[in-house]
Design an enzyme around this catalytic site. Structure first.
Site, PDB file in Angstrom:
ATOM      1  N   TYR A 180      51.193  15.802  43.974  1.00 11.75           N
ATOM      2  CA  TYR A 180      50.209  16.004  45.037  1.00 11.75           C
ATOM      3  C   TYR A 180      50.136  14.747  45.922  1.00 11.75           C
ATOM      4  CZ  TYR A 180      45.718  16.562  47.334  1.00 11.75           C
ATOM      5  OH  TYR A 180      44.732  16.638  48.289  1.00 11.75           O
ATOM      6  N   ASP A 181      50.075  13.590  45.270  1.00 10.57           N
ATOM      7  CA  ASP A 181      50.006  12.337  46.036  1.00 10.57           C
ATOM      8  C   ASP A 181      51.249  12.172  46.905  1.00 10.57           C
ATOM      9  OD1 ASP A 181      47.530  11.697  45.031  1.00 10.57           O
ATOM     10  OD2 ASP A 181      48.321  10.534  43.360  1.00 10.57           O
ATOM     11  N   LYS A 189      41.164   3.779  35.748  1.00  9.77           N
ATOM     12  CA  LYS A 189      40.882   4.918  36.641  1.00  9.77           C
ATOM     13  C   LYS A 189      40.758   6.107  35.711  1.00  9.77           C
ATOM     14  CE  LYS A 189      41.941   7.412  40.802  1.00  9.77           C
ATOM     15  NZ  LYS A 189      41.056   8.464  40.405  1.00  9.77           N
ATOM     16  N   ARG A 203      30.251  15.707  43.616  1.00 10.01           N
ATOM     17  CA  ARG A 203      30.736  15.060  44.830  1.00 10.01           C
ATOM     18  C   ARG A 203      30.774  16.031  46.004  1.00 10.01           C
ATOM     19  NH1 ARG A 203      35.927  13.349  47.270  1.00 10.01           N
ATOM     20  NH2 ARG A 203      36.073  15.153  47.303  1.00 10.01           N
ATOM     21  N   LYS A 237      38.898  -3.740  42.145  1.00  9.70           N
ATOM     22  CA  LYS A 237      37.749  -3.833  43.055  1.00  9.70           C
ATOM     23  C   LYS A 237      37.449  -5.288  43.383  1.00  9.70           C
ATOM     24  CE  LYS A 237      35.519   0.269  41.258  1.00  9.70           C
ATOM     25  NZ  LYS A 237      34.501   0.837  40.384  1.00  9.70           N
ATOM     26  N   LYS A 240      48.062   3.811  40.589  1.00  9.47           N
ATOM     27  CA  LYS A 240      48.277   4.873  39.617  1.00  9.47           C
ATOM     28  C   LYS A 240      49.640   4.744  38.945  1.00  9.47           C
ATOM     29  CE  LYS A 240      46.751   8.910  41.295  1.00  9.47           C
ATOM     30  NZ  LYS A 240      45.882  10.008  41.683  1.00  9.47           N
ATOM     31  N   CYS A 300      58.437  39.565  46.297  1.00  7.30           N
ATOM     32  CA  CYS A 300      59.072  40.861  46.086  1.00  7.30           C
ATOM     33  C   CYS A 300      58.100  41.914  46.621  1.00  7.30           C
ATOM     34  CB  CYS A 300      59.310  41.073  44.594  1.00  7.30           C
ATOM     35  SG  CYS A 300      59.713  42.773  44.194  1.00  7.30           S
ATOM     36  N   CYS A 359      57.949  46.806  40.472  1.00 14.64           N
ATOM     37  CA  CYS A 359      58.760  45.742  39.875  1.00 14.64           C
ATOM     38  C   CYS A 359      58.270  45.472  38.437  1.00 14.64           C
ATOM     39  CB  CYS A 359      58.621  44.502  40.756  1.00 14.64           C
ATOM     40  SG  CYS A 359      59.524  43.099  40.177  1.00 14.64           S
TER      41      CYS A 359
HETATM   42  S1  IVH Z   1      34.909   3.575  42.202  1.00 14.83           S
HETATM   43  C1  IVH Z   1      34.455   4.954  46.820  1.00 14.83           C
HETATM   44  N1  IVH Z   1      36.021   3.356  39.896  1.00 14.83           N
HETATM   45  O1  IVH Z   1      38.270   8.338  41.404  1.00 14.83           O
HETATM   46  C2  IVH Z   1      34.833   5.438  45.539  1.00 14.83           C
HETATM   47  N2  IVH Z   1      36.111   5.461  40.959  1.00 14.83           N
HETATM   48  O2  IVH Z   1      39.970   8.904  43.677  1.00 14.83           O
HETATM   49  C3  IVH Z   1      34.469   4.415  44.546  1.00 14.83           C
HETATM   50  N3  IVH Z   1      37.242   7.174  39.653  1.00 14.83           N
HETATM   51  O3  IVH Z   1      35.805   9.664  43.450  1.00 14.83           O
HETATM   52  C4  IVH Z   1      34.675   4.922  43.232  1.00 14.83           C
HETATM   53  N4  IVH Z   1      37.729   5.927  37.932  1.00 14.83           N
HETATM   54  O4  IVH Z   1      35.286   9.649  40.994  1.00 14.83           O
HETATM   55  C5  IVH Z   1      35.744   4.177  40.906  1.00 14.83           C
HETATM   56  N5  IVH Z   1      36.954   2.990  37.833  1.00 14.83           N
HETATM   57  C6  IVH Z   1      36.682   3.822  38.823  1.00 14.83           C
HETATM   58  C7  IVH Z   1      37.070   5.160  38.821  1.00 14.83           C
HETATM   59  C8  IVH Z   1      36.775   5.956  39.910  1.00 14.83           C
HETATM   60  C9  IVH Z   1      37.819   7.136  38.445  1.00 14.83           C
HETATM   61  C10 IVH Z   1      37.197   8.377  40.518  1.00 14.83           C
HETATM   62  C11 IVH Z   1      35.956   8.499  41.355  1.00 14.83           C
HETATM   63  C12 IVH Z   1      36.451   8.647  42.761  1.00 14.83           C
HETATM   64  C13 IVH Z   1      37.884   9.005  42.564  1.00 14.83           C
HETATM   65  C14 IVH Z   1      38.667   8.530  43.758  1.00 14.83           C
END
Ligand code: IVH
Length: 676
Positions: free
Chosen positions: A43-44, A118, A139, A292, A316, A428, A433
């Site tokens: 997908y990415d 993640k 969300r 972050k 990722k 098809c 079928c």
């Molecule tokens: S911070 C502005 N930290 O990944 C978004 N998100 O692809 C800041 N997610 O919607 C989110 N692990 O639901 C953050 N360590 C992590 C995360 C995380 C998974 C999810 C999150 C976000 C999505 C984005």
């Protein structure tokens, strides 16, 4: 990856359109249907291709937000105080380094970063006011989400109250997840009960949040981990991300066990290597890490783009892949006639198992990746997703490599194949079928459709081969064969009678289930429910035009055409006729068909004071009317609240009847009922 020289404008436009169609489809499968067909990596890649193309042709960019999981109307919706954005993500070390360079180019002082998992879960926004959990909101589309508080309250580790030192109002954000262990356990239970198993932990968690029975949600044992905040009143003491997590822990909010600070790209890179080797020990699924900026003031200064913050990035991990020879391409026929090209591979070890077949998805994908027979291909397996061919080693291409021709005839029944305009797939066209018939009947009997327990693939195969099932309606004539059936090997009077009882019960399934069971191309379970909400009976739905169908939420032109084509088909009409004759109920909602709103298309503009928009839509649907998103000639009435939009002028220009809120409430009987 695309480049301008290799693509002329016309081709690029077509290519972009094909990419957008695919992305839209996979967004639907992932966010709404909870049954993804491709891995996140694939997908990415599609999104990256689209981005690359839009870089070449920026004039085609359209503003788009992150994908949306908003769907049914079971839960009220509400606005997030701060939008819930996505994370920009990358699979490449180079792009990750660019992230650090960008930040360091903007800040003077040395910067500290945090590295954390993640987590592969479902985002949730917990709104605490005066220390009490007031709402839990999904969300949704990033701006508006669904309120699922009761379900979230069943998650024991989410505190219902925060201590006194917590801010007066805070949007606490994090991820809801299922442990891998619990996922396996729930699936074992499904298997024991003879029910369909769930696709993966993430989708099961997402589906669980939208259940209508909080007791069932509790049984699923969901978990939560916090990873940030949205709006916070008076957050002066929450000056770093690390301190934020410290407070979370103090408040009893679960936090990551693996959070590592680092002061440079190099340090973070080393920590990523450390994380890779320990991630299997975590109780939840992860697909990478998030880096972050630690300082929250700096985060604010760096700001956000339309989709994601500039102060964070997800790096990722690519799923495991292997190279092997693509020996042959075969074609599989799906339930709605879709032909899927399948790669027959030289068997190769991958992620702990031998892989000999992989999906090539569709012919656009084959063309996009330029895959040929006898190529050395890259096969990838991500989690539960079926193995897929994600690329070709072009440098290893031999002279004997052959183009993969699009078949003209169905490999199973020989009927001509058709590519419908606007669709990626070829189908098809035959209604006889054999593989389609089997899959259609199994689908018709499945839980979300007619729920005929005991009519699984093996039994359906036997009944089809006996000639007792020639279409889905024949399920209801199986009773005629009872005496022969009970004597077939593997059956007994009890087992057959149980199936027949389930078939009898199926005659009263809701309209949405029947619609879903009919295997109308593009009509999934959620859309079928929506169609049922907007029609009083199957016969009424069958008469709707493409334009009228498009007035129904979730229905675009392709879907509308597909529904109209399905009902225009004489064979389908005769199946429906047969269903009616066999006593299948198709006007379930017992709507007052004589109500003046029955069959009318209404539009809404401005805000109503007595009802939410969703409530108004439900009232209209319950009276047999439907709600259109736009004003068209078909619109019968515009309901106009305060601060109307431009629908008002349009309706006036077209001479469409306009009701104010009071008139609307009066006509639907609410005002009258209130007064009595
Ligand atoms: S911070 C502005 N930290 O990944 C978004 N998100 O692809 C800041 N997610 O919607 C989110 N692990 O639901 C953050 N360590 C992590 C995360 C995380 C998974 C999810 C999150 C976000 C999505 C984005």
């Amino acid at each position: 990856m695309v480049n301008k020289a290799s693509l002329d404008r016309e081709k690029a436009r077509k290519y972009l359109r094909a990419l957008c169609i695919q992305i839209e489809r996979h967004d639907y499968l992932y966010y709404r249907a909870n049954r993804p067909e491709i891995s996140d990596f694939e997908y990415d890649c599609l999104r990256a291709e689209k981005q690359a193309l839009l870089k070449l042709y920026p004039e085609w960019s359209q503003d788009e937000g992150p994908g949306s999981d908003l769907g049914n109307l079971h839960f009220p919706t509400t606005k997030h105080l701060f939008p819930m954005l996505s994370l920009s993500n990358t699979y490449s070390q180079e792009e990750l380094l660019e992230f650090f360079h960008r930040i360091e180019g903007k800040v003077q002082a040395p910067c500290t970063y945090l590295l954390e998992p993640k987590i592969d879960g479902v985002a949730i926004n917990l709104v605490y006011k005066q220390g009490h959990l007031e709402k839990a909101i999904t969300r949704g589309n990033g701006y508006v989400g669904e309120v699922v508080t009761e379900n979230v309250r069943t998650i024991k580790e989410i505190p219902l109250t925060l201590p006194e030192n917590a801010p007066e109002e805070i949007e606490l954000r994090g991820e809801i997840y299922l442990t891998e262990r619990q996922f396996t356990h729930l699936n074992e239970e499904q298997e024991r009960l003879g029910l369909e198993t769930y696709a993966n932990a993430r989708n099961l968690a997402a589906g669980s949040l939208k259940l209508l029975d909080a007791n069932e949600v509790a049984r699923r044992r969901l978990h939560f981990i916090a990873h940030g905040v949205g709006f916070v009143s008076n957050d002066t003491h929450l000056d770093t991300q690390e301190r934020l997590y410290g407070f979370f822990a103090q408040w009893g909010v679960p936090v990551f066990s693996f959070v590592m600070p680092g002061n440079s790209a190099e340090q973070i890179w080393n920590l990523i290597a450390r994380f890779r080797s320990t991630k299997e020990k975590l109780p939840y699924g992860t697909d990478g890490v998030v880096v972050k900026v630690n300082d929250r003031l700096l985060q604010e200064q760096l700001g956000v783009t339309a989709k994601s913050p500039r102060w964070a990035i997800a790096y990722k991990f690519e799923p495991e892949s292997a190279e092997t020879l693509l020996q042959e391409v075969t074609f599989q026929v799906g339930r709605t006639g879709v032909i899927t090209p399948v790669a027959e591979l030289m068997p190769v070890d991958l992620a702990g198992s031998k892989v000999a077949r992989a999906t090539l998805h569709n012919f656009d994908e084959i063309q996009r990746k330029d895959i040929r027979k006898k190529d050395i291909v890259i096969v990838q397996k991500a989690g539960e997703i079926i193995p897929a061919i994600v690329g070709v080693k072009k440098d290893k291409r031999s002279a004997s490599a052959e183009k993969i021709e699009v078949p003209l005839q169905c490999p199973a029944c020989g009927a001509p194949l058709l590519k419908i305009a606007g669709e990626v797939v070829i189908r098809c066209t035959s209604l006889n079928c054999p593989p389609q018939l089997r899959l259609k009947i199994v689908h018709f009997a499945s839980k979300d459709a007619m729920n005929v327990d005991g009519l699984g693939p093996k039994i359906v195969d036997i009944l089809v081969s006996k000639g007792w099932l020639k279409d889905v309606a024949d399920v209801f004539t199986l009773i005629d064969y009872r005496d022969v059936w009970i004597r077939l090997p593997g059956f007994s009077a009890t087992s057959v009678d149980n199936v027949l009882l389930a078939i009898e019960k199926a005659k009263n399934r809701p309209l949405g289930c029947l619609l879903y069971g009919l295997s109308i191309p593009h009509v999934g379970v959620e859309l079928a429910k929506k169609l049922a909400e907007y029609s009083t009976a199957l016969e009424q739905l069958m008469r709707l035009s493409v334009e009228q169908l498009q007035e129904i939420p979730l229905v675009g032109e392709i879907i509308a055409r597909s529904i109209v084509d399905f009902f225009a088909n004489v064979r389908n009409q005769s199946i429906i006729e047969k269903l009616l004759q066999l006593g299948i109920k198709t006007n379930f909602l017992e709507k007052p068909t004589k109500h003046p709103l029955n069959g009318k298309i209404l539009a809404l503009t401005g805000s109503l004071t007595r009802l939410t928009r969703v409530e108004a839509e439900r009232v209209i649907a319950s009276l047999g009317g439907s709600v259109g998103r736009m004003i068209t000639k078909q619109t019968s009435i515009l309901v106009c609240g305060t601060n109307p939009g431009n629908k008002f002028a349009k309706a006036k220009a077209l001479g469409i009847q306009i009701w104010n809120e009071e008139e609307f409430l009066h006509h639907v009987g609410i005002l009258h009922a209130d007064r009595s």
